[in-house]
Scaffold this active site. Structure first.
Site, PDB file in Angstrom:
ATOM      1  N   LEU A  59       0.822  -1.209   0.000  1.00  0.00           N
ATOM      2  CA  LEU A  59       0.000   0.000   0.000  1.00  0.00           C
ATOM      3  C   LEU A  59       0.862   1.267   0.000  1.00  0.00           C
ATOM      4  O   LEU A  59       0.398   2.336  -0.392  1.00  0.00           O
ATOM      5  CB  LEU A  59      -0.938  -0.038   1.217  1.00  0.00           C
ATOM      6  CG  LEU A  59      -2.017   1.014   1.377  1.00  0.00           C
ATOM      7  CD1 LEU A  59      -2.928   1.094   0.155  1.00  0.00           C
ATOM      8  CD2 LEU A  59      -2.850   0.726   2.624  1.00  0.00           C
ATOM      9  N   SER A 124      -4.119   3.033  18.284  1.00  0.00           N
ATOM     10  CA  SER A 124      -3.605   2.334  19.467  1.00  0.00           C
ATOM     11  C   SER A 124      -3.723   3.227  20.687  1.00  0.00           C
ATOM     12  O   SER A 124      -3.609   4.459  20.577  1.00  0.00           O
ATOM     13  CB  SER A 124      -2.128   1.994  19.237  1.00  0.00           C
ATOM     14  OG  SER A 124      -1.514   1.585  20.439  1.00  0.00           O
ATOM     15  N   TYR A 150       6.920   4.093  16.266  1.00  0.00           N
ATOM     16  CA  TYR A 150       5.668   3.370  15.990  1.00  0.00           C
ATOM     17  C   TYR A 150       4.479   4.138  16.584  1.00  0.00           C
ATOM     18  O   TYR A 150       3.471   4.380  15.922  1.00  0.00           O
ATOM     19  CB  TYR A 150       5.733   1.944  16.580  1.00  0.00           C
ATOM     20  CG  TYR A 150       4.376   1.352  16.816  1.00  0.00           C
ATOM     21  CD1 TYR A 150       3.636   0.819  15.764  1.00  0.00           C
ATOM     22  CD2 TYR A 150       3.800   1.367  18.095  1.00  0.00           C
ATOM     23  CE1 TYR A 150       2.360   0.314  15.980  1.00  0.00           C
ATOM     24  CE2 TYR A 150       2.536   0.863  18.312  1.00  0.00           C
ATOM     25  CZ  TYR A 150       1.822   0.340  17.252  1.00  0.00           C
ATOM     26  OH  TYR A 150       0.558  -0.143  17.472  1.00  0.00           O
ATOM     27  N   LYS A 154       1.056   6.269  14.768  1.00  0.00           N
ATOM     28  CA  LYS A 154      -0.377   6.130  15.052  1.00  0.00           C
ATOM     29  C   LYS A 154      -0.999   7.512  15.299  1.00  0.00           C
ATOM     30  O   LYS A 154      -2.052   7.838  14.757  1.00  0.00           O
ATOM     31  CB  LYS A 154      -0.608   5.215  16.261  1.00  0.00           C
ATOM     32  CG  LYS A 154      -0.280   3.743  16.006  1.00  0.00           C
ATOM     33  CD  LYS A 154      -1.202   3.121  14.962  1.00  0.00           C
ATOM     34  CE  LYS A 154      -0.889   1.662  14.695  1.00  0.00           C
ATOM     35  NZ  LYS A 154      -1.588   1.133  13.508  1.00  0.00           N
ATOM     36  N   ARG A 232      -2.030  -3.926  32.216  1.00  0.00           N
ATOM     37  CA  ARG A 232      -2.597  -3.587  30.910  1.00  0.00           C
ATOM     38  C   ARG A 232      -4.038  -4.072  30.846  1.00  0.00           C
ATOM     39  O   ARG A 232      -4.469  -4.932  31.622  1.00  0.00           O
ATOM     40  CB  ARG A 232      -1.819  -4.274  29.776  1.00  0.00           C
ATOM     41  CG  ARG A 232      -0.374  -3.853  29.632  1.00  0.00           C
ATOM     42  CD  ARG A 232      -0.235  -2.410  29.162  1.00  0.00           C
ATOM     43  NE  ARG A 232       1.168  -2.047  28.949  1.00  0.00           N
ATOM     44  CZ  ARG A 232       1.991  -1.614  29.927  1.00  0.00           C
ATOM     45  NH1 ARG A 232       1.543  -1.483  31.175  1.00  0.00           N
ATOM     46  NH2 ARG A 232       3.238  -1.308  29.648  1.00  0.00           N
TER      47      ARG A 232
HETATM   48  C1  UD1 Z   1       3.263  -2.630  23.279  1.00  0.00           C
HETATM   49  C2  UD1 Z   1       3.685  -1.277  22.813  1.00  0.00           C
HETATM   50  C3  UD1 Z   1       2.503  -0.544  22.290  1.00  0.00           C
HETATM   51  C4  UD1 Z   1       1.859  -1.310  21.179  1.00  0.00           C
HETATM   52  C5  UD1 Z   1       1.526  -2.711  21.618  1.00  0.00           C
HETATM   53  C6  UD1 Z   1       1.143  -3.501  20.402  1.00  0.00           C
HETATM   54  C7  UD1 Z   1       5.627  -0.716  24.182  1.00  0.00           C
HETATM   55  C8  UD1 Z   1       6.161   0.228  25.185  1.00  0.00           C
HETATM   56  N1  UD1 Z   1       4.339  -0.558  23.888  1.00  0.00           N
HETATM   57  O1  UD1 Z   1       2.329  -2.434  24.325  1.00  0.00           O
HETATM   58  O2  UD1 Z   1       2.906   0.718  21.804  1.00  0.00           O
HETATM   59  O3  UD1 Z   1       0.687  -0.674  20.742  1.00  0.00           O
HETATM   60  O4  UD1 Z   1       2.656  -3.330  22.206  1.00  0.00           O
HETATM   61  O5  UD1 Z   1       0.778  -4.779  20.743  1.00  0.00           O
HETATM   62  O6  UD1 Z   1       6.325  -1.569  23.690  1.00  0.00           O
HETATM   63  N2  UD1 Z   1       6.006  -7.932  29.276  1.00  0.00           N
HETATM   64  C9  UD1 Z   1       6.877  -8.738  29.990  1.00  0.00           C
HETATM   65  N3  UD1 Z   1       7.633  -9.639  29.311  1.00  0.00           N
HETATM   66  C10 UD1 Z   1       7.579  -9.788  27.956  1.00  0.00           C
HETATM   67  C11 UD1 Z   1       6.676  -8.962  27.225  1.00  0.00           C
HETATM   68  C12 UD1 Z   1       5.918  -8.037  27.923  1.00  0.00           C
HETATM   69  O7  UD1 Z   1       6.964  -8.632  31.204  1.00  0.00           O
HETATM   70  O8  UD1 Z   1       8.304 -10.624  27.394  1.00  0.00           O
HETATM   71  C13 UD1 Z   1       5.147  -6.983  30.003  1.00  0.00           C
HETATM   72  C14 UD1 Z   1       5.364  -5.518  29.650  1.00  0.00           C
HETATM   73  O9  UD1 Z   1       6.350  -4.936  30.433  1.00  0.00           O
HETATM   74  C15 UD1 Z   1       3.956  -4.958  29.896  1.00  0.00           C
HETATM   75  C16 UD1 Z   1       3.026  -6.106  29.556  1.00  0.00           C
HETATM   76  O10 UD1 Z   1       3.817  -7.287  29.662  1.00  0.00           O
HETATM   77  O11 UD1 Z   1       3.799  -4.626  31.248  1.00  0.00           O
HETATM   78  C17 UD1 Z   1       2.440  -6.034  28.178  1.00  0.00           C
HETATM   79  O12 UD1 Z   1       3.492  -5.860  27.229  1.00  0.00           O
HETATM   80  P1  UD1 Z   1       3.251  -5.918  25.665  1.00  0.00           P
HETATM   81  O13 UD1 Z   1       2.465  -7.116  25.320  1.00  0.00           O
HETATM   82  O14 UD1 Z   1       4.572  -5.728  24.987  1.00  0.00           O
HETATM   83  O15 UD1 Z   1       2.312  -4.669  25.374  1.00  0.00           O
HETATM   84  P2  UD1 Z   1       2.515  -3.105  25.729  1.00  0.00           P
HETATM   85  O16 UD1 Z   1       3.856  -2.829  26.241  1.00  0.00           O
HETATM   86  O17 UD1 Z   1       1.359  -2.689  26.545  1.00  0.00           O
END
Ligand code: UD1
Length: 337
Positions: A59, A124, A150, A154, A232
């Site tokens: 796109l 987002s 990113y 948005k 979250r």
């Molecule tokens: C992330 C992005 C957000 C995006 C979204 C898309 C960041 C700062 N934010 O959101 O902009 O729109 O993904 O899906 O990256 N966690 C762990 N271990 C891991 C992975 C995550 O502890 O291996 C924790 C993170 O610290 C957080 C939670 O799990 O507290 C959710 O993380 P994640 O799924 O990456 O989403 P976001 O950070 O909310």
């Protein structure tokens, strides 16, 4: 309606395609398959017993997209195509800005040429930046405290869409601000298939459970939250998909923004426990340093979408864990096994 679904082969796109078909709409997918698989489309067709038209094009390449869509009719657009890895966006900012912004610009120009006036855009909760309130409502300021390219794409795309609408009064757009999509279709036939090491929590947990990774790294344990880990608002991808169809069916001239979330927050450790409870599989984890740019807490106020779209997230985190596992356990290597 015949709906153009950009990025329709991806995680959210495939689930949205299914719900569109179930609501009696026709689906035309435009995807470049750079981070998705045609197999997802085939499986949606099987689940819905309906066929999907597919055009393969980037796109961000206006001439290629125009050519690919020649002779194709559509009445509305759901625009999901884009790059979405936060970490990668900080390493390849120009690629992220080019892909995510130019795609939207091209799409808006093609919609104008064809007088297609209805757009649903995949935004987002990241556009809210640093939360200034306990839960995030749509009137929370946008753009302040965003930590990565990113996220800026948005917020910028939202502005581009608002400006396009201001110059074209008949045009109607809905900006959907997703919280954290998780889960899969309960059949386990489609789901999230990240390439490489998952950035997001639920796919990482699923890959630990299926034995592809040794343990989960929990990023940070001293946030001011219930147990010190990040909180979250996890929304089942089927609820999210239904939110797109509700938005599509409510579009009016102008621009409206809606949160798609549950209004409930869960900590990382609560998600781990929910997953273990729903699947009976232990998820070993280790607490490590916080991830740069992460927020302590991000939870939706979903009332505007509840009231105006007549939509509500109805599935629980336990169901999302169960469905993620149905997908992961049946497809340990994703679509291209
Ligand atoms: C992330 C992005 C957000 C995006 C979204 C898309 C960041 C700062 N934010 O959101 O902009 O729109 O993904 O899906 O990256 N966690 C762990 N271990 C891991 C992975 C995550 O502890 O291996 C924790 C993170 O610290 C957080 C939670 O799990 O507290 C959710 O993380 P994640 O799924 O990456 O989403 P976001 O950070 O909310």
């Amino acid at each position: 309606m015949r709906v153009l679904l950009t990025g329709g082969a991806g995680y959210i796109g495939s689930h949205t395609a299914l719900v569109l078909l179930e609501h009696g709409h026709e689906v035309l997918v435009l995807d470049d398959f750079s981070n998705s698989s045609i197999e997802a489309i085939r499986r949606v067709e099987q689940l819905a017993s309906a066929s999907i038209a597919v055009v393969r094009a980037d796109l961000a390449d206006l001439e290629a997209a125009r050519t690919a869509l020649e002779g194709e009719r559509f009445d509305a657009v759901i625009h999901l195509a884009g790059l979405k890895a936060v970490g990668e966006s900080t390493e390849q900012p120009t690629r992220y800005y080019r892909t995510n912004l130019v795609s939207t610009l091209n799409l808006l120009e093609m919609m104008r040429e064809r007088a297609v006036t209805s757009l649903v855009f995949s935004s987002s909760a990241t556009v809210y930046g640093t939360p200034q309130t306990r839960t995030l409502a749509e009137d929370h300021p946008v753009g302040q405290g965003i930590t990565n390219p990113y996220g800026f794409t948005k917020a910028m795309n939202e502005q581009i869409i608002r400006d396009a609408q201001a110059a074209w009064p008949e045009f109607g757009a809905v900006l959907l601000r997703y919280f954290n999509p998780v889960g899969a279709h309960p059949s386990g036939r489609i789901g999230e298939d990240p390439s490489g090491i998952p950035n997001n929590l639920m796919p990482f947990i699923s890959q630990v459970a299926v034995g592809r990774r040794e343990k989960l790294m929990v990023f940070g344990s001293d946030y001011p939250t219930v147990d010190g880990t990040g909180v979250r608002d996890y929304i089942h991808v089927m609820d999210l998909a239904e939110g797109h169809v509700a938005a599509l069916e409510h579009i009016a001239a102008g621009v409206a923004a809606y949160n798609l979330g549950t209004g409930r927050g869960s900590s990382v450790l609560e998600v781990v426990r929910a997953f273990e409870g729903a699947t009976g599989i232990a998820v070993p984890y280790e607490i490590v340093a916080a991830r740069a740019g992460d927020l302590a807490e991000a939870v939706a106020d979903p009332r505007l979408a509840n009231n105006e779209l007549g939509w509500q997230a109805s599935r629980s985190l336990d169901e999302a864990c169960r469905d993620s596992w149905a997908w992961q356990s049946a497809n340990p290597s994703g679509f291209d096994a």
